[in-house]
Design a protein around this motif. Structure first.
Motif, PDB file in Angstrom:
ATOM      1  N   ARG A   1      17.848 122.409   7.483  1.00  0.00           N
ATOM      2  CA  ARG A   1      16.692 121.864   6.776  1.00  0.00           C
ATOM      3  C   ARG A   1      16.129 122.886   5.809  1.00  0.00           C
ATOM      4  NH1 ARG A   1      11.639 118.924   9.534  1.00  0.00           N
ATOM      5  NH2 ARG A   1      13.076 117.208   9.115  1.00  0.00           N
ATOM      6  N   SER A   2      15.661 122.368   4.665  1.00  0.00           N
ATOM      7  CA  SER A   2      14.786 123.175   3.802  1.00  0.00           C
ATOM      8  C   SER A   2      13.426 122.495   3.780  1.00  0.00           C
ATOM      9  CB  SER A   2      15.351 123.290   2.382  1.00  0.00           C
ATOM     10  OG  SER A   2      15.139 122.118   1.643  1.00  0.00           O
ATOM     11  N   ARG A   3      12.399 123.303   4.019  1.00  0.00           N
ATOM     12  CA  ARG A   3      11.028 122.808   3.981  1.00  0.00           C
ATOM     13  C   ARG A   3      10.352 123.489   2.808  1.00  0.00           C
ATOM     14  NH1 ARG A   3       6.045 124.319   5.797  1.00  0.00           N
ATOM     15  NH2 ARG A   3       4.608 122.598   6.232  1.00  0.00           N
ATOM     16  N   ASN A   4       9.745 122.704   1.907  1.00  0.00           N
ATOM     17  CA  ASN A   4       9.280 123.209   0.623  1.00  0.00           C
ATOM     18  C   ASN A   4       7.797 122.934   0.455  1.00  0.00           C
ATOM     19  OD1 ASN A   4      12.171 123.585  -0.895  1.00  0.00           O
ATOM     20  ND2 ASN A   4      12.185 121.776   0.422  1.00  0.00           N
ATOM     21  N   VAL A   5       7.015 124.024   0.326  1.00  0.00           N
ATOM     22  CA  VAL A   5       5.570 123.892   0.143  1.00  0.00           C
ATOM     23  C   VAL A   5       5.151 124.728  -1.058  1.00  0.00           C
ATOM     24  CG1 VAL A   5       5.172 123.522   2.606  1.00  0.00           C
ATOM     25  CG2 VAL A   5       5.014 125.821   1.666  1.00  0.00           C
ATOM     26  N   GLY A   6       3.948 124.443  -1.561  1.00  0.00           N
ATOM     27  CA  GLY A   6       3.413 125.231  -2.665  1.00  0.00           C
ATOM     28  C   GLY A   6       3.226 126.677  -2.253  1.00  0.00           C
ATOM     29  N   GLY A   7       3.619 127.602  -3.150  1.00  0.00           N
ATOM     30  CA  GLY A   7       3.561 129.010  -2.775  1.00  0.00           C
ATOM     31  C   GLY A   7       2.555 129.824  -3.536  1.00  0.00           C
ATOM     32  N   SER A   8       2.433 129.606  -4.867  1.00  0.00           N
ATOM     33  CA  SER A   8       1.555 130.475  -5.652  1.00  0.00           C
ATOM     34  C   SER A   8       0.571 129.713  -6.528  1.00  0.00           C
ATOM     35  CB  SER A   8       2.410 131.396  -6.546  1.00  0.00           C
ATOM     36  OG  SER A   8       3.228 130.629  -7.417  1.00  0.00           O
ATOM     37  N   HIS A   9       0.786 128.436  -6.768  1.00  0.00           N
ATOM     38  CA  HIS A   9      -0.114 127.664  -7.628  1.00  0.00           C
ATOM     39  C   HIS A   9      -1.368 127.307  -6.846  1.00  0.00           C
ATOM     40  CE1 HIS A   9      -1.618 124.591 -10.373  1.00  0.00           C
ATOM     41  NE2 HIS A   9      -0.683 124.962 -11.256  1.00  0.00           N
ATOM     42  N   PRO A  10      -2.567 127.507  -7.428  1.00  0.00           N
ATOM     43  CA  PRO A  10      -3.803 127.243  -6.662  1.00  0.00           C
ATOM     44  C   PRO A  10      -3.973 125.779  -6.273  1.00  0.00           C
ATOM     45  CG  PRO A  10      -4.282 127.723  -8.978  1.00  0.00           C
ATOM     46  CD  PRO A  10      -2.855 128.061  -8.763  1.00  0.00           C
ATOM     47  N   ARG A  11      -3.358 124.841  -7.016  1.00  0.00           N
ATOM     48  CA  ARG A  11      -3.532 123.429  -6.696  1.00  0.00           C
ATOM     49  C   ARG A  11      -2.598 122.964  -5.583  1.00  0.00           C
ATOM     50  NH1 ARG A  11      -6.123 120.235 -10.627  1.00  0.00           N
ATOM     51  NH2 ARG A  11      -5.748 118.561  -9.129  1.00  0.00           N
ATOM     52  N   THR A  12      -1.528 123.696  -5.300  1.00  0.00           N
ATOM     53  CA  THR A  12      -0.528 123.218  -4.338  1.00  0.00           C
ATOM     54  C   THR A  12      -0.250 124.195  -3.210  1.00  0.00           C
ATOM     55  OG1 THR A  12       1.303 124.141  -5.629  1.00  0.00           O
ATOM     56  CG2 THR A  12       0.618 121.897  -6.156  1.00  0.00           C
ATOM     57  N   ARG A  13      -0.892 125.377  -3.204  1.00  0.00           N
ATOM     58  CA  ARG A  13      -0.559 126.393  -2.207  1.00  0.00           C
ATOM     59  C   ARG A  13      -0.721 125.827  -0.795  1.00  0.00           C
ATOM     60  NH1 ARG A  13      -3.891 130.220  -3.684  1.00  0.00           N
ATOM     61  NH2 ARG A  13      -2.416 131.170  -5.153  1.00  0.00           N
ATOM     62  N   GLY A  14       0.358 125.924  -0.008  1.00  0.00           N
ATOM     63  CA  GLY A  14       0.342 125.459   1.373  1.00  0.00           C
ATOM     64  C   GLY A  14       0.556 123.966   1.540  1.00  0.00           C
ATOM     65  N   GLN A  15       0.667 123.211   0.452  1.00  0.00           N
ATOM     66  CA  GLN A  15       0.871 121.765   0.559  1.00  0.00           C
ATOM     67  C   GLN A  15       2.354 121.436   0.451  1.00  0.00           C
ATOM     68  OE1 GLN A  15      -2.005 119.112  -1.429  1.00  0.00           O
ATOM     69  NE2 GLN A  15      -2.880 120.947  -2.360  1.00  0.00           N
ATOM     70  N   LEU A  16       2.769 120.434   1.208  1.00  0.00           N
ATOM     71  CA  LEU A  16       4.178 120.073   1.288  1.00  0.00           C
ATOM     72  C   LEU A  16       4.617 119.324   0.034  1.00  0.00           C
ATOM     73  CD1 LEU A  16       6.663 120.019   3.250  1.00  0.00           C
ATOM     74  CD2 LEU A  16       5.898 117.728   3.922  1.00  0.00           C
ATOM     75  N   TYR A  17       5.766 119.741  -0.522  1.00  0.00           N
ATOM     76  CA  TYR A  17       6.440 118.995  -1.587  1.00  0.00           C
ATOM     77  C   TYR A  17       7.442 117.999  -1.000  1.00  0.00           C
ATOM     78  CZ  TYR A  17       4.850 122.344  -5.173  1.00  0.00           C
ATOM     79  OH  TYR A  17       4.101 123.102  -6.025  1.00  0.00           O
ATOM     80  N   GLY A  18       8.221 118.468  -0.027  1.00  0.00           N
ATOM     81  CA  GLY A  18       9.238 117.596   0.534  1.00  0.00           C
ATOM     82  C   GLY A  18      10.155 118.329   1.486  1.00  0.00           C
ATOM     83  N   LEU A  19      11.052 117.562   2.106  1.00  0.00           N
ATOM     84  CA  LEU A  19      12.017 118.077   3.074  1.00  0.00           C
ATOM     85  C   LEU A  19      13.421 117.677   2.644  1.00  0.00           C
ATOM     86  CD1 LEU A  19      10.199 116.809   6.304  1.00  0.00           C
ATOM     87  CD2 LEU A  19       9.988 119.090   5.292  1.00  0.00           C
ATOM     88  N   ARG A  20      14.390 118.536   2.966  1.00  0.00           N
ATOM     89  CA  ARG A  20      15.792 118.231   2.732  1.00  0.00           C
ATOM     90  C   ARG A  20      16.585 118.640   3.961  1.00  0.00           C
ATOM     91  NH1 ARG A  20      13.544 115.995  -0.772  1.00  0.00           N
ATOM     92  NH2 ARG A  20      14.043 115.920  -3.021  1.00  0.00           N
ATOM     93  N   ASP A  21      17.385 117.707   4.489  1.00  0.00           N
ATOM     94  CA  ASP A  21      18.276 117.988   5.613  1.00  0.00           C
ATOM     95  C   ASP A  21      19.706 117.737   5.174  1.00  0.00           C
ATOM     96  OD1 ASP A  21      16.129 118.537   7.230  1.00  0.00           O
ATOM     97  OD2 ASP A  21      16.018 116.521   8.069  1.00  0.00           O
ATOM     98  N   THR A  22      20.594 118.677   5.476  1.00  0.00           N
ATOM     99  CA  THR A  22      22.004 118.559   5.087  1.00  0.00           C
ATOM    100  C   THR A  22      22.873 119.050   6.243  1.00  0.00           C
ATOM    101  OG1 THR A  22      21.431 118.999   2.782  1.00  0.00           O
ATOM    102  CG2 THR A  22      23.749 119.212   3.389  1.00  0.00           C
ATOM    103  N   ARG A  23      23.937 118.314   6.536  1.00  0.00           N
ATOM    104  CA  ARG A  23      24.868 118.729   7.563  1.00  0.00           C
ATOM    105  C   ARG A  23      25.917 119.644   6.954  1.00  0.00           C
ATOM    106  NH1 ARG A  23      25.806 117.207  12.601  1.00  0.00           N
ATOM    107  NH2 ARG A  23      24.446 115.388  12.389  1.00  0.00           N
ATOM    108  N   SER A  24      26.236 120.706   7.656  1.00  0.00           N
ATOM    109  CA  SER A  24      27.236 121.651   7.171  1.00  0.00           C
ATOM    110  C   SER A  24      28.620 121.012   7.184  1.00  0.00           C
ATOM    111  CB  SER A  24      27.229 122.923   8.022  1.00  0.00           C
ATOM    112  OG  SER A  24      27.577 122.624   9.367  1.00  0.00           O
ATOM    113  N   VAL A  25      29.506 121.551   6.341  1.00  0.00           N
ATOM    114  CA  VAL A  25      30.873 121.055   6.193  1.00  0.00           C
ATOM    115  C   VAL A  25      31.839 122.158   6.607  1.00  0.00           C
ATOM    116  CG1 VAL A  25      32.574 120.137   4.571  1.00  0.00           C
ATOM    117  CG2 VAL A  25      30.160 119.534   4.323  1.00  0.00           C
ATOM    118  N   ARG A  26      32.827 121.812   7.399  1.00  0.00           N
ATOM    119  CA  ARG A  26      33.781 122.808   7.893  1.00  0.00           C
ATOM    120  C   ARG A  26      34.650 123.354   6.761  1.00  0.00           C
ATOM    121  NH1 ARG A  26      34.293 123.185  13.299  1.00  0.00           N
ATOM    122  NH2 ARG A  26      33.446 121.508  14.601  1.00  0.00           N
ATOM    123  N   ASP A  27      34.968 124.616   6.866  1.00  0.00           N
ATOM    124  CA  ASP A  27      35.955 125.248   5.998  1.00  0.00           C
ATOM    125  C   ASP A  27      37.314 125.059   6.676  1.00  0.00           C
ATOM    126  OD1 ASP A  27      37.738 127.102   4.756  1.00  0.00           O
ATOM    127  OD2 ASP A  27      36.002 128.161   3.945  1.00  0.00           O
TER     128      ASP A  27
END
Length: 1231
Positions: free
Chosen positions: A1008-1034
């Motif tokens: 999973r990647s969890r993405n929140v505001g990091g430095s902008h004063p209007r979005t700091r700490g607020q969630l943008y979205g989530l992404r889940d991806t299953r790994s693929v075998r080599d």
């Protein structure tokens, strides 16, 4: 029979109760209220003469099995028979309906549909504004006896139509059995079935000559005697002609040549390409024009004895060219010159189409269209719902203005432009006229579902989908001050006016989500529309490097080093015709009609170019024949016969030397050539409608002088086609020669091929189709027939094989190749005949195809689907055909003969299917609900509900899930709404970012990647979205897999004022610990503070880089105008582990950013990932114990806030189908 007469009157009244269409066009109501399959024509009381039975008829009792909730009131005969068995006869002859208040439908002002065979329906959405259907009960009229005569038909027209003659009229009636009897059982009625009576026509009028026409021009030039003709026509009958002659010929006195015997006019006539034009007529402009001369074999002409001033003009006329007028140039000497360049006649082509408009009653509206061509069209006609509008009433030209609009003026409008070369129609534009006070954009949003993470609770129906709402981008009513509508004004559309933030409880935390609260009118979105792709050789895959790209006659760019290209589609384009030119002349020009997504974004298209044939030496003084056919072991389709002395230099001089002749033939018997064919095989018929052709082969010629290499032209040459290669006999009489207009992409007729018996060898007699043409310019030629057996095929694309209606994919290019199969061998076709590509919209796509109603296997279709260059998978046909998965019910599916491309060989790709294009039988209820629709039912195909039959494709990929706080449909760029929490902050440019995570462990893991505001004063700490991806075998590394995980890129937010560095957390599922971080990435992050702390080894946190780092850092960034295409390219690079490559084979040890080591946890023990989802408070307490209170105070907010996010894993079990491996490239290490 008094009650019966009352029944007849009641039924006639009911039929007039606001029914908007005749009974034979009624539709069976569906559960959703959408229009369903057509009802067959229902018998009315006018069809049966009940008095002939003796027993009459009687009404049944009243039935009321449905109540007007939901979509309306539906009282179907089938349901009544189910609940009340035996209460209704087998063949009712009439039906009556009343409300429960005993009122007729017209008394309450409601629109209803009735049929004695089907029953009754009242649909809410068809009612006047503000009304809904009442509750109805119905009854049926049943005959008391079984056998009846139908009523007499109308008297037929008189058998003799000629004036003054006597003939007979007949009328008929049918013997009808009210029971459902066997087809072979004979029924008899007493009396005659046919009556006859004498008739006579009106007396013939006396024949009358019309007025004489004006005298024509003199047949000779000045200085000699000639003749002139005038004509008159006879207004006559078939029997009595006019007495006298229809023409008069008289000598015209010699036109005196000006008294300038020493003066001479000299000149030449050429085409716009420099080709000389012999036998052109040269006139001195005046009243009337005077014939001066005719051009000779080299295009030259001379006129002697003319006294000309500086204002004199001459005109040139030649068959196949537009008349040209030029001034005579004099310099005071006795010799004047005039050089005429003539433009080839070109059929009109529509370049500006009318646009859909919405107006309020009383306002005015303007529709515009414009056509190009040679000559330029100046004659336009406008049509409303297919009916020609009177020019003297509306005073229109290329612009139609309607003032003081009334409600009945709503409907479809189109224009037609015409010249002496032909005609062309525009696409229709819909005019919606609203009543005063009626809203074009409802403030209440429409339903739109998004999938929540798997840990969120299901609703009462067991669904994990949440309604976030949407505003349909429909046009809004224009204001009084709106522009004329002929320019590029965006207009006003329905869109989002207000959004609300809501929080959903998920696993002990609150998941933020924004929903549409209110819709309203605003400026229409104008997203960029692009076509991207790659141009390569059809035989070797060699890229076309730095090839020229033309739209019409305008050069718009070049291809790249790898053959890549990007074309921005001009506004208001309906048909995108692009020409790709190889400057080195190794390939034939590729003229393609490219599909594009009108809703915005980019469509990816692979373009194949046909390599030129190597030239052969011909003796220009001898007759030569060049075979046209490229399939080894089979006879040529045709041959090109070049008589002796046929080659001409541009000056018109005959060339008899050595000729380098390159003739390239595209043979449709070779299936691989379909992708290299030019255009979309369409032409404009005499009515201006663009209709399809069926090809039997295309050829291009290039003749050059053997030594100098100068291009040569030809006089008349013969094309001789073997009739034995035409397997459809009906095509023999319609075969024609065509040439391709490179600007419009339409084929234009060059000549007709006529059957001729010829000897071939000593004994063999064959029939050939023979035609003639002159090759005066470099064009592509075609052996084609117009094919009027046409249908549409309904296809939809889905994001996965669940086939959920709300998970359809837009922007998918569906391609269909028409095939002519061999009888009994559907998988081995004789040839392909046509191809088409259509882009899916919100309701799928309808593809034109050839079809046949008599033989289901006369034509078959080979269908594929691609999204951003990725092939989608078709539904399996073996080992067992599943109609529910295919999307077509039996028995029609069996008639279509559905077969996926791997039906006989499981090692083949699974990305295509083939069907018989069996035209639906309108009398068979099983074939009236798709997926094949008659050609005139395009609107029904486009508006078909998702419950109707259709064919399917779906994406096959590793499990993944995406969640955005601000919903956005990546296939519909008009759904973009400005908000600080948007994942994609710029609707004109989409930047996709991925990080490659290597995992060492015994299985595949969700990351999973969890993405929140990091430095902008209007979005700091607020969630943008989530992404889940299953790994693929080599496949080369045991126990190793990798995941390409999307994260939100850092950069400007939608207001373009400040940069936000997204705070990204990467967390693998399972008992995992971080063991390595890419050193270059770590160094970059340390040099670009602030630095996110990574105190927990089960995750990795960073403030995402602003710079577009590459594979050396394990970060993959791609910017494109289409979000899906940007993601596909980035994923391909991430799999490959390079910054410019592309692969679907995972190379887990190349270009990685992070490495985690995972192991199987003891039974009953949850992973850190799962503990954060199921018990976030306890998981955070564990983190505090591990890190200490002091460390926890400095911990970045992403650890504290993770519980407010949520994980969604799509299907719980990994879904890996064999096709996902087959779409990947070859395994590393193999040749």
């Amino acid at each position: 029979m008094g009650e019966l007469a009352l029944a007849l009157l009641a039924l006639a009244t009911l039929h007039g109760a606001g029914a908007t269409e005749p009974l034979e066009n009624d539709s069976e109501p569906g559960k959703s209220g959408a229009m369903g399959k057509p009802w067959k024509a229902a018998p009315s009381l006018a069809e049966l003469d009940l008095d002939t039975a003796g027993g009459g008829a009687e009404w049944t009792s009243w039935f009321n099995i449905d109540h007007p909730g939901g979509d309306g009131d539906f009282e179907s005969l089938e349901a009544i028979r189910f609940y009340y068995r035996g209460r209704v006869c087998q063949r009712p002859v009439a039906i009556q309906a009343r409300t429960t208040e005993w009122e007729l439908p017209q008394e309450v002002g409601e629109v209803v549909h009735v049929s004695p065979k089907k029953g009754f329906r009242c649909v809410n959405k068809e009612q006047p504004q503000g009304k809904t259907c009442s509750n109805y009960h119905i009854r049926f009229l049943c005959p008391l006896d079984n056998i009846y005569w139908s009523h007499w038909s109308s008297w037929s027209p008189c058998s003799r139509s000629a004036c003054g003659s006597t003939g007979t009229q007949t009328r008929t009636r049918r013997c009808v059995d009210a029971r459902l009897v066997a087809a072979l059982k004979e029924i008899k009625c007493k009396g005659k079935a046919v009556e006859r009576r004498p008739c006579s026509t009106s007396p013939c009028p006396e024949p009358v000559w019309m007025e004489w026409g004006s005298w024509g021009p003199c047949s000779s030039s000045c200085g000699s005697t000639g003749t002139r003709v005038r004509r008159r026509s006879c207004k006559k009958t078939k029997k009595v002609p006019c007495t006298g002659r229809p023409t008069e010929v008289q000598k015209c006195p010699p036109t005196p040549c000006p008294a300038c015997p020493g003066h001479t006019l000299q000149g030449t006539v050429t085409s716009s390409t420099g080709m000389v034009l012999p036998d052109a007529h040269i006139y001195l402009e005046g009243r009337p024009p005077v014939l001066l001369a005719r051009s000779d074999g080299r295009g030259g002409f001379t006129a002697v004895g003319l006294c000309l001033d500086t204002t004199a003009n001459i005109s040139a006329h030649h068959e196949g060219f537009a008349p040209a007028v030029v001034p005579i140039i004099t310099n005071g000497s006795s010799v004047a010159v005039a050089h005429v360049r003539m433009q080839r006649l070109e059929k009109p082509y529509m370049v500006l189409h009318p646009k859909a408009k919405v107006r309020v009653a009383g306002q005015e509206v303007t529709f515009c269209c414009k056509a190009s061509g040679t000559p330029v069209p100046k004659k336009y006609h406008w049509y409303h719902n297919g009916t020609l509008l009177e020019r003297r009433v509306h005073r229109y030209g290329s612009r139609l203005v309607l003032r003081g609009l009334a409600l009945e003026q709503a409907g479809s409008y189109h224009c037609k432009a015409s010249t002496e070369a032909g005609a062309i129609r525009s696409v229709p534009a819909q005019l919606t006229v609203l009543a005063q006070g009626q809203q074009s954009c409802k403030p209440e949003p429409e339903p739109s579902l998004v999938e929540l993470p798997s840990e969120c609770p299901q609703d009462a129906t067991g669904s994990r989908y949440y309604n976030v709402g949407r505003c349909p981008p429909t046009p809004c009513a224009g204001g009084a001050g709106e522009q004329s509508g002929c320019g590029g004004d965006a207009g006003r559309c329905c869109g989002v006016r207000r959004m609300e933030m809501r929080e959903i409880p998920c696993a002990g935390s609150l998941l933020p989500i924004k929903v549409v609260a209110e819709c309203g009118c605003g400026p229409c979105a104008q997203p960029r529309v692009l076509v991207q792709g790659r141009v390569t050789a059809a035989d070797t895959g060699e890229p076309l490097r730095f090839g020229q790209i033309f739209l019409g006659g305008r050069k718009v760019g070049f291809t790249g080093y790898k053959g890549s290209f990007t074309i921005e589609v001009p506004p208001d384009t309906q048909r995108l015709v692009a020409r790709f030119v190889d400057k080195q002349q190794r390939f034939l020009d590729a003229i393609k009609v490219l599909p594009f997504n009108r809703r915005g974004g980019a469509i990816y298209q692979e373009v194949k170019m046909l390599r030129k044939k190597e030239p052969v030496d011909l003796d220009g003084s001898q007759s030569n024949a060049i075979p046209l056919g490229e399939v080894s072991g089979r006879e040529p389709i045709a041959e090109l016969v070049l008589p002796a002395g046929v080659f001409l230099r541009p000056s018109g001089e005959v060339f008899n030397g050595t000729v380098k002749a390159s003739v390239t033939f595209l043979d449709p018997r070779d299936m691989a050539t379909a992708s290299a064919a030019s255009s979309d095989l369409s032409f404009a018929n005499t009515e201006g409608e663009i209709v399809p052709l069926r090809t039997y082969g295309m050829f291009a010629v290039d003749f050059r002088e053997g030594e100098s290499g100068v291009a040569l032209q030809t006089g008349p040459v013969e094309v001789r086609m073997d009739a034995g290669q035409v397997w459809m006999p009906e095509h023999l009489q319609k075969m024609k020669l065509w040439s391709l207009n490179p600007k419009t992409g339409l084929w234009e007729e060059e000549g007709v091929l006529r059957p001729v018996e010829r000897s071939r060898g000593k004994r063999e007699e064959r029939t050939f189709l023979v035609g003639n043409l002159e090759i005066r310019e470099r064009r592509l030629f075609n052996l084609d027939v117009p094919e009027d057996r046409r249908c549409f095929v309904k296809v939809r694309a889905y994001s996965n094989e669940k086939f959920n209606p709300y998970e359809q994919l837009e922007g998918v290019v569906i391609s269909l190749i028409n095939l002519e199969p061999q009888p009994g061998y559907p998988s081995n076709p004789r040839a392909w005949g046509r191809f088409d590509s259509v882009v899916t919209g919100p309701n799928g796509a309808c593809l034109p195809a050839f079809c046949d109603s008599q033989r289901p296997d006369a034509y078959s279709a080979y269908v594929t689907a691609t999204l951003g260059g990725e092939e989608l998978e078709a539904v399996a046909s073996s080992p067992k055909l599943n109609p529910n998965a295919v999307g077509v019910s039996q028995p029609y599916l069996g008639k279509l003969g559905y077969r996926r491309s791997d039906h006989d060989d499981p090692n083949l790709k699974k990305t295509a299917f083939q069907i018989n294009v069996a035209k639906p039988d309108p009398n068979n209820v099983d074939e009236t609900n798709g997926p094949i629709y008659p050609y005139r039912s395009l609107e029904e195909c486009e508006e078909a509900p998702v419950s109707a039959n259709h064919l399917r494709f779906y994406r096959v990929e590793v499990d993944k899930y995406e969640y955005n706080v601000v919903p956005f449909k990546e296939s519909d760029l008009t759904s973009w709404t400005g908000d600080y929490l948007l994942w994609w902050p710029n609707p004109q440019e989409f930047r996709a970012c991925f990080i490659k995570v290597q995992i060492e462990g015994p299985q595949e893991y969700m990351v999973r990647s969890r993405n929140v505001g990091g430095s902008h004063p209007r979005t700091r700490g607020q969630l943008y979205g989530l992404r889940d991806t299953r790994s693929v075998r080599d496949m080369l590394l045991e126990g190793t897999s990798a995941a390409c995980v999307e994260f939100k890129c850092s950069g400007m937010l939608f207001d373009q004022s400040l940069v936000d560095r997204t705070l990204v957390s990467i967390i693998p599922q399972g008992s995992c610990r971080r063991t390595a971080v890419n050193s270059l990435l770590q160094e970059y992050l340390s040099r670009h503070p602030p630095v996110a702390e990574n105190n927990h080894t089960a995750a990795f946190t960073m403030l995402a880089p602003v710079d577009p780092l590459g594979h050396n850092y394990g970060i993959y960034t791609v910017t494109d105008q289409n979000p899906r295409l940007a993601k596909e390219i980035a994923i391909g690079r991430c799999f490959d582990g390079t910054s410019d490559g592309f692969s679907r084979e995972m190379k887990a040890d190349t270009g990685t950013a992070l490495t985690f080591t995972c192991q199987e946890r003891p039974p009953g023990r949850e992973s850190f990932f799962q503990r954060l989802l199921t018990a976030p408070a306890e998981a955070l307490a564990e983190i505090r114990r591990e890190m200490g209170t002091g460390e926890m105070r400095r911990a970045p907010p992403e650890v504290m806030d993770f519980a407010s996010g949520a994980q969604a894993t799509g299907p719980t079990a990994p879904r890996r189908t064999p096709s996902s491996r087959q779409r990947m490239g070859p395994i590393r290490g193999q040749p």
